[in-house]
Scaffold this active site. Structure first.
Site, PDB file in Angstrom:
ATOM      1  CB  SER A  11      12.057   2.792  21.599  1.00 40.64           C
ATOM      2  OG  SER A  11      11.091   2.837  22.646  1.00 40.64           O
ATOM      3  NE  ARG A  12       8.903   0.257  27.043  1.00 42.63           N
ATOM      4  CZ  ARG A  12       8.323  -0.575  27.905  1.00 42.63           C
ATOM      5  NH1 ARG A  12       9.070  -1.353  28.657  1.00 42.63           N
ATOM      6  NH2 ARG A  12       7.015  -0.629  28.027  1.00 42.63           N
ATOM      7  N   GLY A  13      13.245  -3.244  25.133  1.00 43.46           N
ATOM      8  CA  GLY A  13      12.923  -4.642  25.375  1.00 43.46           C
ATOM      9  C   GLY A  13      12.904  -5.493  24.121  1.00 43.46           C
ATOM     10  CB  ILE A  14      10.528  -8.139  23.063  1.00 43.34           C
ATOM     11  CG1 ILE A  14      10.745  -9.105  24.245  1.00 43.34           C
ATOM     12  CG2 ILE A  14      10.229  -8.916  21.788  1.00 43.34           C
ATOM     13  CD1 ILE A  14       9.503  -9.883  24.647  1.00 43.34           C
ATOM     14  CB  ALA A  85       3.227  -1.157  21.828  1.00 45.63           C
ATOM     15  N   GLY A  86       3.337  -2.742  24.790  1.00 48.40           N
ATOM     16  CA  GLY A  86       2.502  -3.317  25.843  1.00 48.40           C
ATOM     17  C   GLY A  86       2.834  -2.728  27.206  1.00 48.40           C
ATOM     18  CB  SER A 136       2.060 -12.786  27.865  1.00 52.40           C
ATOM     19  OG  SER A 136       2.543 -13.324  29.089  1.00 52.40           O
ATOM     20  CE1 TYR A 149       1.100  -7.742  30.188  1.00 51.02           C
ATOM     21  CE2 TYR A 149       1.235 -10.039  30.849  1.00 51.02           C
ATOM     22  CZ  TYR A 149       1.708  -8.980  30.105  1.00 51.02           C
ATOM     23  OH  TYR A 149       2.774  -9.158  29.263  1.00 51.02           O
ATOM     24  CB  THR A 184      12.110  -6.574  29.160  1.00 49.63           C
ATOM     25  OG1 THR A 184      10.935  -6.922  29.915  1.00 49.63           O
ATOM     26  CG2 THR A 184      12.311  -7.570  28.033  1.00 49.63           C
TER      27      THR A 184
END
Length: 238
Positions: A11-14, A85-86, A136, A149, A184
């Protein structure tokens, strides 16, 4: 038969860019997000019809199981799974609380493992099934202030390569995409010019550009167990 694509964090970003691109390519989408309203808004905005939106915290096994059971019941077998998702909670290790370490590992690493496990039984029955996990570049090279992370993303490489070996005989492909700095919500606070100077192409990537790389991995029938870096050349300077 229409391909069914599940996008976690869609639902967002990438993830949102991936959802839109796959819908444009004729896929039916199941958009998963912790924010149910955002998932519904994204699904409603996609080209095509009959897309599904579900609330799901991928770090919680019961929620993952419930979501994928609903997908199977309402939409049928899954062709594509994209794990986007992250979360990030950047800090020097000495200032990182154990609960933040666990949150990162549970969402970024365990969450991907849970969704892959939940999707696999369904994917055994589809042609051209493929999984793309979003890692990443710092999971490959490390970065000061991002120990936890980076560890959560680094684990995805070993997981992805191992799973690719497990399911290759069933003609399911699994690859990892490792973005650099992408424009993002997660990178909105980064305004330091030194960050831009560290990127040979001199700019942040756009979600749509990463989505194109995800599409390549999903649709490439002889590519599995690979890591594709999409970072504007950042690794060259690290």
């Amino acid at each position: 038969m229409s391909r069914l694509a599940v996008v976690c964090g869609g639902s967002r970003g990438i993830g949102k860019a991936v959802s839109r691109l796959l819908a444009e390519r004729g896929c039916r989408l199941a958009v998963l997000s912790r924010d149910e309203a955002a998932a519904k808004a994204t699904a409603a905005s996609l080209p095509g019809a009959d897309h599904l939106a579900l609330s799901c915290d991928v770090s919680k096994e019961q929620e993952v199981q419930k979501a994928f059971e609903a997908i199977q019941k309402q939409c049928g077998n899954i062709t594509y799974l994209v794990n986007s998702a992250g979360i990030n909670r950047d800090a020097l290790l000495l200032r990182t609380k154990p609960e933040d370490m666990l949150a990162l590992l549970h969402t970024n690493l365990l969450g991907t493992m849970l969704t892959c496990r939940a999707a696999l039984r369904s994917m055994l029955h589809t042609q051209g099934a493929a999984i793309v996990n979003i890692g990443s570049v710092v999971g490959l090279r490390g970065n000061a202030g991002q120990c936890a992370y980076s560890a959560s993303k680094a684990g995805l490489e070993g997981f992805t390569r191992s799973l690719a070996k497990e399911v290759a005989s069933r003609n399911i492909r699994v690859n990892l995409l490792a973005p650099g700095f992408v424009r993002t919500d997660m990178t909105a606070a980064l305004k330091d010019e030194s960050v831009l100077r560290s990127i040979p192409l001199g700019r942040f990537g756009e979600p749509d550009e990463v989505a194109q790389a995800v599409l390549f991995l999903l649709e490439s029938p002889y590519v599995t167990g690979q890591v594709l870096v999409v970072d504007g050349g950042l690794q060259l300077a690290m």
